[in-house]
Enzyme design. Structure first.
Site, PDB file in Angstrom:
ATOM      1  NE  ARG A 193       5.834  -3.908  10.916  1.00 14.71           N
ATOM      2  CZ  ARG A 193       6.381  -3.482   9.774  1.00 14.71           C
ATOM      3  NH1 ARG A 193       7.515  -3.986   9.362  1.00 14.71           N
ATOM      4  NH2 ARG A 193       5.782  -2.560   9.049  1.00 14.71           N
TER       5      ARG A 193
ATOM      6  NE  ARG B  73      -0.590   0.523  11.687  1.00 14.49           N
ATOM      7  CZ  ARG B  73       0.548  -0.116  11.527  1.00 14.49           C
ATOM      8  NH1 ARG B  73       0.736  -1.286  12.080  1.00 14.49           N
ATOM      9  NH2 ARG B  73       1.503   0.429  10.822  1.00 14.49           N
TER      10      ARG B  73
ATOM     11  CE  LYS C 268      -0.919  -0.087   4.979  1.00 13.50           C
ATOM     12  NZ  LYS C 268       0.282  -0.882   5.269  1.00 13.50           N
TER      13      LYS C 268
ATOM     14  NE  ARG D 264       9.483  -1.702   4.106  1.00 12.93           N
ATOM     15  CZ  ARG D 264       8.300  -1.323   4.577  1.00 12.93           C
ATOM     16  NH1 ARG D 264       7.354  -0.912   3.761  1.00 12.93           N
ATOM     17  NH2 ARG D 264       8.058  -1.372   5.865  1.00 12.93           N
TER      18      ARG D 264
ATOM     19  NE  ARG E 204      11.009   0.726   8.453  1.00  9.65           N
ATOM     20  CZ  ARG E 204       9.782   0.799   7.912  1.00  9.65           C
ATOM     21  NH1 ARG E 204       9.619   1.340   6.748  1.00  9.65           N
ATOM     22  NH2 ARG E 204       8.756   0.334   8.558  1.00  9.65           N
TER      23      ARG E 204
END
Ligand SMILES: [Zn+2]
Length: 236
Positions: A171, A88, A13, A127, A160
């Site tokens: 997560r 969220r 997203k 990522r 990260r």
């Protein structure tokens, strides 16, 4: 046009939010970026957010809402915004709606990116983020021209802490627990559109653009007008 992009981490997203906000001239509000900036700047919001983020936990609502309300109320978004990474939870969604009402705004559409856990893990663990400018890459899908180096600014790329495999699983679990009531809420409000997160980037983009074309434009009200009471008929 005010848009929310909803979906678990790794649903793709963020990429879509950036593209859509650029092509439609919308303000891209990524709560992740806003929070990381606050952490980097060492603001009081940043200090309290840091502890949660490093553990893969969600940052408390009041902290996030404060940052967003500030951003939305600013004068640099004439055409609307794309909100990415928030809300969220159901509580956050309701608080966001109220915040928007107070400044004479509302959500036009919520895109929900449904994605399998495998895809999410694959995307997130590949990522890489630029230390200098924050640009995102993916070792497989969006590789930089030179490995480990940012195309845009020449900065160093890193993984990260919250994109490491052990944090990713957590997560995803936290996300699922938190968002269940949220999907139903937006369905009831008739703003929810589902996007298949496993689609390729171009196909997803075309689908989103098609939906946006069906949404009537509305003018942003001036802040003063929001004191006149219920002005929902102003939207055309
Ligand atoms: Zn960079």
């Amino acid at each position: 046009m005010n848009i929310v992009f909803l979906g678990p981490p790794g649903a793709g997203k963020g990429t879509q939010a950036e593209t859509i906000s650029n092509t439609k001239g919308l303000l891209h509000i990524s709560t992740g970026d806003l929070l990381r900036q606050a952490v980097k700047d060492g603001t009081s919001t940043g200090v309290s957010a840091k502890e949660y983020m490093e553990k893969g936990l969600l940052v408390p609502d009041d902290v996030v809402l404060n940052i967003i309300a500030e951003r939305i109320s600013s004068d640099d978004h004439k055409h609307g915004f794309v909100l990415d990474g928030f809300p969220r939870t159901l509580v956050q969604a309701k608080a966001l709606d109220e915040t928007l009402r107070n400044i004479g705004e509302r959500l036009d559409v919520v895109f929900y990116f449904a994605v399998s856990e495998d895809t999410a893990i694959q995307r997130l663990s590949g990522r890489r983020t630029c230390k200098t400018c924050g640009a995102n890459y993916h070792v497989q899908y969006i590789p930089p021209l030179k490995e480990g180096i940012c195309d845009k600014c020449g900065g160093q790329l890193y993984q990260r802490t919250d994109d490491k495999p052990e944090t990713i699983a957590k997560r995803l679990r936290v996300y699922k627990e938190q968002t269940e009531g949220l999907i139903d809420y937006y369905k009831r409000n008739k703003v929810l559109k589902e996007v298949k997160g496993d689609w390729d980037v171009d196909k997803t983009y075309r689908m989103i653009t098609k939906v946006l074309e069906t949404i009537p434009k509305h003018h942003r009200r001036h802040k003063e007008e929001s004191f006149l009471g219920d002005n929902s008929e102003i939207y055309s």
